[in-house]
Design a protein around this motif. Structure first.
Motif, PDB file in Angstrom:
ATOM      1  N   ARG A  99       0.830  -1.204   0.000  1.00  0.00           N
ATOM      2  CA  ARG A  99       0.000   0.000   0.000  1.00  0.00           C
ATOM      3  C   ARG A  99       0.867   1.259   0.000  1.00  0.00           C
ATOM      4  O   ARG A  99       0.594   2.224  -0.697  1.00  0.00           O
ATOM      5  CB  ARG A  99      -0.926  -0.005   1.227  1.00  0.00           C
ATOM      6  CG  ARG A  99      -1.982  -1.096   1.207  1.00  0.00           C
ATOM      7  CD  ARG A  99      -2.711  -1.138   2.547  1.00  0.00           C
ATOM      8  NE  ARG A  99      -3.575  -2.290   2.643  1.00  0.00           N
ATOM      9  CZ  ARG A  99      -4.904  -2.256   2.564  1.00  0.00           C
ATOM     10  NH1 ARG A  99      -5.505  -1.101   2.359  1.00  0.00           N
ATOM     11  NH2 ARG A  99      -5.616  -3.349   2.678  1.00  0.00           N
ATOM     12  N   ALA A 114       2.500   1.639  -3.411  1.00  0.00           N
ATOM     13  CA  ALA A 114       1.525   2.094  -4.403  1.00  0.00           C
ATOM     14  C   ALA A 114       1.243   3.574  -4.225  1.00  0.00           C
ATOM     15  O   ALA A 114       1.059   4.305  -5.192  1.00  0.00           O
ATOM     16  CB  ALA A 114       0.234   1.289  -4.282  1.00  0.00           C
ATOM     17  N   SER A 133      -4.319   1.195  -5.707  1.00  0.00           N
ATOM     18  CA  SER A 133      -4.443  -0.077  -5.000  1.00  0.00           C
ATOM     19  C   SER A 133      -5.689  -0.135  -4.118  1.00  0.00           C
ATOM     20  O   SER A 133      -6.362  -1.171  -4.042  1.00  0.00           O
ATOM     21  CB  SER A 133      -3.192  -0.329  -4.157  1.00  0.00           C
ATOM     22  OG  SER A 133      -2.995   0.716  -3.220  1.00  0.00           O
ATOM     23  N   TRP A 149      -1.491  -3.484 -13.799  1.00  0.00           N
ATOM     24  CA  TRP A 149      -1.602  -4.068 -12.473  1.00  0.00           C
ATOM     25  C   TRP A 149      -1.678  -5.586 -12.584  1.00  0.00           C
ATOM     26  O   TRP A 149      -2.369  -6.108 -13.459  1.00  0.00           O
ATOM     27  CB  TRP A 149      -2.878  -3.594 -11.766  1.00  0.00           C
ATOM     28  CG  TRP A 149      -2.822  -2.216 -11.173  1.00  0.00           C
ATOM     29  CD1 TRP A 149      -3.290  -1.056 -11.725  1.00  0.00           C
ATOM     30  CD2 TRP A 149      -2.300  -1.856  -9.889  1.00  0.00           C
ATOM     31  NE1 TRP A 149      -3.078  -0.003 -10.874  1.00  0.00           N
ATOM     32  CE2 TRP A 149      -2.483  -0.463  -9.741  1.00  0.00           C
ATOM     33  CE3 TRP A 149      -1.707  -2.591  -8.856  1.00  0.00           C
ATOM     34  CZ2 TRP A 149      -2.083   0.217  -8.591  1.00  0.00           C
ATOM     35  CZ3 TRP A 149      -1.312  -1.911  -7.721  1.00  0.00           C
ATOM     36  CH2 TRP A 149      -1.496  -0.521  -7.596  1.00  0.00           C
TER      37      TRP A 149
END
Length: 225
Positions: free
Chosen positions: A46, A49, A68, A116
Protein backbone atom coordinates in the motif's frame (compact mmCIF):
# COMPACT_ATOMS: atom_id res chain seq x y z
CA UNK A 1 -11.22 -8.45 -49.44
CA UNK A 2 -13.71 -11.34 -49.08
CA UNK A 3 -15.69 -11.99 -45.88
CA UNK A 4 -13.69 -15.16 -45.22
CA UNK A 5 -10.42 -13.28 -45.58
CA UNK A 6 -11.64 -10.60 -43.14
CA UNK A 7 -12.61 -13.22 -40.54
CA UNK A 8 -9.27 -15.02 -40.96
CA UNK A 9 -7.36 -11.76 -40.60
CA UNK A 10 -9.20 -10.86 -37.38
CA UNK A 11 -8.65 -14.37 -36.02
CA UNK A 12 -4.91 -14.09 -36.63
CA UNK A 13 -4.87 -10.75 -34.85
CA UNK A 14 -6.73 -12.17 -31.82
CA UNK A 15 -4.27 -15.09 -31.54
CA UNK A 16 -1.31 -12.74 -31.74
CA UNK A 17 -2.78 -10.42 -29.14
CA UNK A 18 -3.57 -13.29 -26.76
CA UNK A 19 0.01 -14.52 -26.96
CA UNK A 20 1.35 -11.01 -26.42
CA UNK A 21 -0.92 -10.51 -23.39
CA UNK A 22 0.38 -13.70 -21.75
CA UNK A 23 3.97 -12.60 -22.35
CA UNK A 24 3.26 -9.11 -21.01
CA UNK A 25 1.66 -10.55 -17.88
CA UNK A 26 4.84 -12.47 -17.13
CA UNK A 27 6.98 -9.35 -17.45
CA UNK A 28 4.68 -6.71 -16.03
CA UNK A 29 6.17 -6.46 -12.53
CA UNK A 30 9.73 -6.70 -13.78
CA UNK A 31 9.71 -3.99 -16.46
CA UNK A 32 9.53 -0.24 -16.02
CA UNK A 33 10.01 2.17 -18.95
CA UNK A 34 10.82 5.69 -17.80
CA UNK A 35 8.49 5.21 -14.83
CA UNK A 36 8.22 4.20 -11.21
CA UNK A 37 7.18 0.66 -10.20
CA UNK A 38 5.30 -0.47 -7.10
CA UNK A 39 5.44 -4.10 -5.95
CA UNK A 40 4.96 -5.35 -2.42
CA UNK A 41 2.69 -7.28 -0.11
CA UNK A 42 0.15 -6.12 2.47
CA UNK A 43 0.92 -2.82 4.19
CA UNK A 44 4.26 -2.41 2.43
CA UNK A 45 2.52 -2.69 -0.92
CA UNK A 46 0.00 0.00 0.00
CA UNK A 47 2.82 2.39 0.87
CA UNK A 48 4.69 1.62 -2.35
CA UNK A 49 1.53 2.09 -4.40
CA UNK A 50 0.98 5.45 -2.73
CA UNK A 51 4.49 6.50 -3.70
CA UNK A 52 3.84 5.52 -7.32
CA UNK A 53 0.79 7.78 -7.30
CA UNK A 54 3.14 10.72 -6.77
CA UNK A 55 4.44 10.38 -10.35
CA UNK A 56 2.80 13.19 -12.30
CA UNK A 57 2.71 15.03 -15.59
CA UNK A 58 1.11 18.39 -16.42
CA UNK A 59 -2.65 17.87 -16.39
CA UNK A 60 -2.42 14.10 -16.08
CA UNK A 61 -0.36 11.70 -13.98
CA UNK A 62 -0.48 8.33 -12.26
CA UNK A 63 -2.64 9.79 -9.46
CA UNK A 64 -5.43 9.92 -12.08
CA UNK A 65 -5.19 6.17 -12.70
CA UNK A 66 -6.64 3.23 -10.72
CA UNK A 67 -4.98 2.93 -7.29
CA UNK A 68 -4.44 -0.08 -5.00
CA UNK A 69 -7.20 0.95 -2.58
CA UNK A 70 -9.72 0.83 -5.44
CA UNK A 71 -9.07 -2.92 -5.74
CA UNK A 72 -9.18 -3.64 -2.02
CA UNK A 73 -12.71 -2.18 -1.92
CA UNK A 74 -13.71 -4.69 -4.62
CA UNK A 75 -12.14 -7.69 -2.89
CA UNK A 76 -9.18 -7.89 -5.30
CA UNK A 77 -5.58 -8.14 -4.11
CA UNK A 78 -3.09 -6.36 -6.39
CA UNK A 79 0.58 -7.30 -6.02
CA UNK A 80 2.34 -5.16 -8.60
CA UNK A 81 1.98 -2.00 -10.69
CA UNK A 82 4.05 -0.57 -13.53
CA UNK A 83 3.34 3.05 -14.43
CA UNK A 84 4.35 4.85 -17.61
CA UNK A 85 3.82 8.39 -18.92
CA UNK A 86 4.71 7.75 -22.56
CA UNK A 87 1.38 6.70 -24.10
CA UNK A 88 2.90 3.53 -25.52
CA UNK A 89 0.89 0.95 -23.56
CA UNK A 90 -1.26 -1.26 -25.82
CA UNK A 91 -4.86 -0.10 -25.48
CA UNK A 92 -6.69 -3.41 -25.05
CA UNK A 93 -6.81 -7.04 -26.09
CA UNK A 94 -8.90 -5.93 -29.06
CA UNK A 95 -6.57 -3.22 -30.31
CA UNK A 96 -3.51 -5.42 -30.72
CA UNK A 97 -0.41 -3.23 -30.73
CA UNK A 98 -2.21 0.12 -31.11
CA UNK A 99 -1.34 2.59 -28.36
CA UNK A 100 -2.90 5.78 -27.03
CA UNK A 101 -0.10 7.70 -28.72
CA UNK A 102 -1.06 6.06 -32.02
CA UNK A 103 -4.76 6.83 -31.52
CA UNK A 104 -4.11 10.48 -30.65
CA UNK A 105 -1.39 10.84 -33.30
CA UNK A 106 0.90 12.12 -30.55
CA UNK A 107 -1.20 15.26 -30.03
CA UNK A 108 -2.17 14.71 -26.37
CA UNK A 109 -0.86 17.18 -23.81
CA UNK A 110 -0.03 14.26 -21.48
CA UNK A 111 -0.26 10.47 -21.24
CA UNK A 112 -0.42 8.03 -18.34
CA UNK A 113 -0.80 4.26 -18.17
CA UNK A 114 -0.55 1.45 -15.64
CA UNK A 115 -0.37 -2.34 -15.62
CA UNK A 116 -1.60 -4.07 -12.47
CA UNK A 117 -1.15 -7.74 -11.58
CA UNK A 118 -3.00 -9.68 -8.88
CA UNK A 119 -2.19 -12.43 -6.39
CA UNK A 120 -4.03 -14.88 -8.65
CA UNK A 121 -4.52 -14.98 -12.42
CA UNK A 122 -5.48 -11.77 -14.15
CA UNK A 123 -4.26 -8.29 -14.86
CA UNK A 124 -5.57 -4.80 -15.47
CA UNK A 125 -4.27 -2.29 -17.98
CA UNK A 126 -5.28 1.36 -18.16
CA UNK A 127 -4.20 3.96 -20.68
CA UNK A 128 -5.20 7.62 -20.49
CA UNK A 129 -4.60 10.80 -22.46
CA UNK A 130 -5.29 14.48 -21.92
CA UNK A 131 -6.63 16.28 -24.99
CA UNK A 132 -5.85 19.90 -25.90
CA UNK A 133 -9.58 20.59 -26.49
CA UNK A 134 -12.95 19.12 -25.66
CA UNK A 135 -13.51 18.46 -29.35
CA UNK A 136 -10.36 16.35 -29.55
CA UNK A 137 -11.37 14.42 -26.42
CA UNK A 138 -14.79 13.66 -27.91
CA UNK A 139 -13.14 12.39 -31.10
CA UNK A 140 -10.75 10.12 -29.21
CA UNK A 141 -13.62 8.78 -27.10
CA UNK A 142 -15.55 7.86 -30.26
CA UNK A 143 -12.46 6.16 -31.69
CA UNK A 144 -12.01 4.09 -28.53
CA UNK A 145 -15.68 3.07 -28.54
CA UNK A 146 -15.43 2.08 -32.21
CA UNK A 147 -12.32 0.04 -31.43
CA UNK A 148 -14.16 -1.91 -28.71
CA UNK A 149 -17.29 -2.37 -30.80
CA UNK A 150 -15.17 -3.88 -33.57
CA UNK A 151 -14.68 -6.87 -31.27
CA UNK A 152 -18.35 -7.41 -30.42
CA UNK A 153 -19.36 -9.22 -33.60
CA UNK A 154 -17.23 -12.35 -33.78
CA UNK A 155 -17.81 -15.84 -35.22
CA UNK A 156 -19.05 -18.56 -32.87
CA UNK A 157 -16.29 -19.87 -30.63
CA UNK A 158 -14.28 -16.61 -30.70
CA UNK A 159 -13.41 -14.36 -27.79
CA UNK A 160 -15.49 -11.15 -27.91
CA UNK A 161 -16.88 -8.15 -26.02
CA UNK A 162 -20.55 -8.02 -25.03
CA UNK A 163 -23.12 -5.23 -25.06
CA UNK A 164 -22.32 -1.80 -23.64
CA UNK A 165 -23.42 -0.62 -20.19
CA UNK A 166 -23.39 3.10 -19.38
CA UNK A 167 -22.01 4.65 -16.19
CA UNK A 168 -22.38 8.28 -15.17
CA UNK A 169 -20.72 10.00 -12.21
CA UNK A 170 -20.25 13.62 -11.24
CA UNK A 171 -16.85 13.43 -12.92
CA UNK A 172 -17.83 12.04 -16.31
CA UNK A 173 -19.25 9.11 -18.23
CA UNK A 174 -18.13 5.60 -19.13
CA UNK A 175 -19.20 2.69 -21.26
CA UNK A 176 -18.20 -0.74 -20.00
CA UNK A 177 -18.42 -4.04 -21.85
CA UNK A 178 -18.18 -7.59 -20.45
CA UNK A 179 -15.74 -9.94 -22.19
CA UNK A 180 -16.59 -13.52 -23.19
CA UNK A 181 -14.32 -16.47 -23.86
CA UNK A 182 -14.89 -18.65 -26.88
CA UNK A 183 -17.03 -21.01 -24.79
CA UNK A 184 -19.34 -18.15 -23.82
CA UNK A 185 -18.01 -17.75 -20.28
CA UNK A 186 -17.97 -14.15 -19.07
CA UNK A 187 -14.59 -13.03 -17.73
CA UNK A 188 -13.39 -9.49 -17.15
CA UNK A 189 -14.25 -6.65 -19.47
CA UNK A 190 -13.27 -3.27 -20.84
CA UNK A 191 -14.41 0.32 -20.26
CA UNK A 192 -14.01 3.58 -22.20
CA UNK A 193 -13.93 6.64 -19.95
CA UNK A 194 -14.35 10.37 -20.56
CA UNK A 195 -13.97 13.21 -18.07
CA UNK A 196 -13.74 16.67 -19.60
CA UNK A 197 -10.66 16.66 -21.82
CA UNK A 198 -9.34 13.37 -20.42
CA UNK A 199 -10.09 9.99 -21.96
CA UNK A 200 -9.02 6.51 -20.94
CA UNK A 201 -9.54 2.83 -21.60
CA UNK A 202 -9.39 0.22 -18.83
CA UNK A 203 -9.37 -3.55 -19.31
CA UNK A 204 -9.64 -6.25 -16.65
CA UNK A 205 -8.74 -9.80 -17.70
CA UNK A 206 -8.82 -13.09 -15.83
CA UNK A 207 -11.03 -11.72 -13.06
CA UNK A 208 -14.82 -11.81 -12.49
CA UNK A 209 -16.92 -9.68 -14.83
CA UNK A 210 -18.86 -8.53 -11.75
CA UNK A 211 -15.78 -6.44 -10.81
CA UNK A 212 -15.70 -4.45 -14.06
CA UNK A 213 -18.43 -1.89 -13.29
CA UNK A 214 -16.92 -1.08 -9.89
CA UNK A 215 -13.40 -0.76 -11.27
CA UNK A 216 -14.67 1.40 -14.17
CA UNK A 217 -16.44 3.69 -11.68
CA UNK A 218 -13.31 3.96 -9.55
CA UNK A 219 -11.19 4.67 -12.65
CA UNK A 220 -13.62 7.39 -13.77
CA UNK A 221 -13.50 9.03 -10.36
CA UNK A 222 -9.69 8.99 -10.45
CA UNK A 223 -9.60 10.37 -13.99
CA UNK A 224 -11.79 13.30 -12.97
CA UNK A 225 -9.86 14.14 -9.80
Amino acid sequence: MTENQTVQQKSVRRNRVAAAACFAAALITATVVGTQSATADGTAHRAAAARSAAVAAPGLGSAHLVQSEDYFRKGLNPVGATVALTGRQALSACSGEETMRDLTKGSATAYASVNWTFDTDGMLIESAASAPTGTAAATWEKQLVALVQDCQDEPAGHWRYGAAHTLTTTGGTARWYPAYNGDGTATGGVAVLRSGTRVAIVELTGRPTTSVAGIATAALNRLSS
